[in-house]
Structures are given as structure tokens and as C-alpha cells.
Design a protein around this motif. Sequence first.
Motif, mmCIF file in Angstrom:
data_model
loop_
_atom_site.group_PDB
_atom_site.id
_atom_site.type_symbol
_atom_site.label_atom_id
_atom_site.label_comp_id
_atom_site.label_asym_id
_atom_site.label_seq_id
_atom_site.Cartn_x
_atom_site.Cartn_y
_atom_site.Cartn_z
ATOM 1 N N PRO A 14 0.848 -1.202 0.000
ATOM 2 C CA PRO A 14 0.000 0.000 0.000
ATOM 3 C C PRO A 14 0.885 1.254 0.000
ATOM 4 C CG PRO A 14 -0.367 -1.339 1.981
ATOM 5 C CD PRO A 14 0.689 -2.009 1.183
ATOM 6 N N PRO A 15 0.354 2.386 -0.465
ATOM 7 C CA PRO A 15 1.155 3.607 -0.568
ATOM 8 C C PRO A 15 1.869 4.013 0.729
ATOM 9 C CG PRO A 15 -0.915 3.900 -1.712
ATOM 10 C CD PRO A 15 -0.991 2.569 -1.008
ATOM 11 N N ALA A 16 1.219 3.869 1.858
ATOM 12 C CA ALA A 16 1.865 4.257 3.127
ATOM 13 C C ALA A 16 3.096 3.395 3.395
ATOM 14 C CB ALA A 16 0.877 4.133 4.278
ATOM 15 N N ARG A 17 3.026 2.119 3.075
ATOM 16 C CA ARG A 17 4.172 1.226 3.294
ATOM 17 C C ARG A 17 5.260 1.480 2.254
ATOM 18 N NH1 ARG A 17 2.424 1.693 7.440
ATOM 19 N NH2 ARG A 17 0.825 0.405 8.325
ATOM 20 N N GLN A 19 5.997 4.383 1.167
ATOM 21 C CA GLN A 19 6.695 5.553 1.689
ATOM 22 C C GLN A 19 7.685 5.147 2.773
ATOM 23 O OE1 GLN A 19 6.528 8.738 0.431
ATOM 24 N NE2 GLN A 19 8.314 8.988 1.732
ATOM 25 N N GLU A 20 7.335 4.158 3.587
ATOM 26 C CA GLU A 20 8.263 3.672 4.615
ATOM 27 C C GLU A 20 9.520 3.101 3.970
ATOM 28 O OE1 GLU A 20 6.842 1.276 7.891
ATOM 29 O OE2 GLU A 20 4.827 2.046 7.560
ATOM 30 N N VAL A 21 9.348 2.361 2.874
ATOM 31 C CA VAL A 21 10.499 1.793 2.168
ATOM 32 C C VAL A 21 11.374 2.914 1.623
ATOM 33 C CG1 VAL A 21 11.214 0.394 0.190
ATOM 34 C CG2 VAL A 21 9.285 -0.343 1.591
ATOM 35 N N ILE A 22 10.752 3.943 1.055
ATOM 36 C CA ILE A 22 11.501 5.078 0.521
ATOM 37 C C ILE A 22 12.264 5.777 1.640
ATOM 38 C CG2 ILE A 22 11.248 7.384 -0.498
ATOM 39 C CD1 ILE A 22 8.886 6.195 -2.126
ATOM 40 N N ASP A 23 11.603 5.986 2.777
ATOM 41 C CA ASP A 23 12.261 6.639 3.911
ATOM 42 C C ASP A 23 13.447 5.820 4.404
ATOM 43 O OD1 ASP A 23 10.378 8.646 3.757
ATOM 44 O OD2 ASP A 23 9.186 7.909 5.444
ATOM 45 N N PHE A 24 13.265 4.500 4.472
ATOM 46 C CA PHE A 24 14.352 3.644 4.948
ATOM 47 C C PHE A 24 15.520 3.661 3.966
ATOM 48 C CE2 PHE A 24 16.377 -0.572 5.524
ATOM 49 C CZ PHE A 24 16.862 -0.353 6.806
ATOM 50 N N ALA A 25 15.217 3.623 2.672
ATOM 51 C CA ALA A 25 16.273 3.679 1.665
ATOM 52 C C ALA A 25 17.033 4.999 1.755
ATOM 53 C CB ALA A 25 15.688 3.488 0.268
ATOM 54 N N ALA A 26 16.315 6.093 1.975
ATOM 55 C CA ALA A 26 16.966 7.398 2.130
ATOM 56 C C ALA A 26 17.847 7.413 3.371
ATOM 57 C CB ALA A 26 15.920 8.501 2.200
ATOM 58 N N PHE A 27 17.363 6.804 4.452
ATOM 59 C CA PHE A 27 18.150 6.707 5.679
ATOM 60 C C PHE A 27 19.444 5.926 5.423
ATOM 61 C CE2 PHE A 27 19.165 3.725 9.143
ATOM 62 C CZ PHE A 27 19.666 4.618 10.073
ATOM 63 N N LEU A 28 19.333 4.774 4.763
ATOM 64 C CA LEU A 28 20.521 3.978 4.475
ATOM 65 C C LEU A 28 21.488 4.730 3.567
ATOM 66 C CD1 LEU A 28 19.007 0.420 3.917
ATOM 67 C CD2 LEU A 28 20.310 1.236 5.888
ATOM 68 N N GLU A 29 20.947 5.399 2.560
ATOM 69 C CA GLU A 29 21.793 6.162 1.647
ATOM 70 C C GLU A 29 22.570 7.234 2.402
ATOM 71 O OE1 GLU A 29 21.096 8.025 -2.685
ATOM 72 O OE2 GLU A 29 19.767 8.803 -1.125
ATOM 73 N N GLN A 30 21.871 7.953 3.277
ATOM 74 C CA GLN A 30 22.527 8.999 4.050
ATOM 75 C C GLN A 30 23.555 8.412 5.013
ATOM 76 O OE1 GLN A 30 19.876 11.278 6.490
ATOM 77 N NE2 GLN A 30 21.419 12.770 7.038
ATOM 78 N N ARG A 31 23.190 7.341 5.661
ATOM 79 C CA ARG A 31 24.076 6.721 6.651
ATOM 80 C C ARG A 31 25.370 6.223 6.016
ATOM 81 N NH1 ARG A 31 22.437 1.603 10.452
ATOM 82 N NH2 ARG A 31 24.311 1.590 11.701
ATOM 83 N N TYR A 32 25.254 5.495 4.916
ATOM 84 C CA TYR A 32 26.444 4.904 4.319
ATOM 85 C C TYR A 32 27.208 5.890 3.449
ATOM 86 C CZ TYR A 32 24.912 0.652 6.421
ATOM 87 O OH TYR A 32 24.536 -0.283 7.349
ATOM 88 N N GLY A 59 0.816 6.869 9.458
ATOM 89 C CA GLY A 59 -0.282 5.974 9.132
ATOM 90 C C GLY A 59 -1.423 5.972 10.122
ATOM 91 N N VAL A 60 -1.292 6.698 11.233
ATOM 92 C CA VAL A 60 -2.344 6.702 12.246
ATOM 93 C C VAL A 60 -3.648 7.240 11.670
ATOM 94 C CG1 VAL A 60 -3.075 7.791 14.415
ATOM 95 C CG2 VAL A 60 -0.810 6.803 14.227
ATOM 96 N N GLU A 61 -3.555 8.257 10.819
ATOM 97 C CA GLU A 61 -4.760 8.843 10.254
ATOM 98 C C GLU A 61 -5.497 7.870 9.329
ATOM 99 O OE1 GLU A 61 -1.170 9.825 7.863
ATOM 100 O OE2 GLU A 61 -1.698 10.291 9.917
ATOM 101 N N ASP A 62 -4.814 6.828 8.860
ATOM 102 C CA ASP A 62 -5.443 5.837 7.983
ATOM 103 C C ASP A 62 -6.106 4.699 8.754
ATOM 104 O OD1 ASP A 62 -4.489 7.297 5.826
ATOM 105 O OD2 ASP A 62 -2.627 6.138 5.720
#
Length: 77
Positions: A14-17, A19-32, A59-62
Amino acid sequence: MQLEELISMVSRLPPARQQEVIDFAAFLEQRYAAKNNQQQTDWSEEDFKAMSAEQAMRGVEDEPELYSDEDIQEHWQ
């Protein structure tokens, strides 16, 4: 894992999940990226609190309402 397989898996979420994958990928990119540049990335306490609260509330609003006003047995006085 191949890139195509990853894209296929994410596209089924689903779209909310997604976005979580995108956020995690951005976190990993920044970290490494920071480690590759020999820079230490320390989160300030304020940055960590903001990120933590944002992730906790994502996701609380959903989510469906579980209770209504009729379910309240005692009211705050």
C-alpha cells in the motif's frame, strides 16, 4: 536481491508502506554515504525526537476508529 524483484515487491505494498520503504532507503543512503565520506553522522536529541515521533505516528490517520463516544464509561472531571 535483484532490483526488479525489489521494485515488484514494493509496488505490491500500500502507498503508506511504500513511503516507509523510501524513507528507509533514504536513511541507508545517508548513513552509508556519510561513512564513505569519513564523516560521522550524529543525530541531535531534537532531530531524533522529531524523527521518532514522525515514524510512530505515520499511518495513524489511515487507521479505523475503534471506539466512539458511546464506548466511554467514565468521563474526566
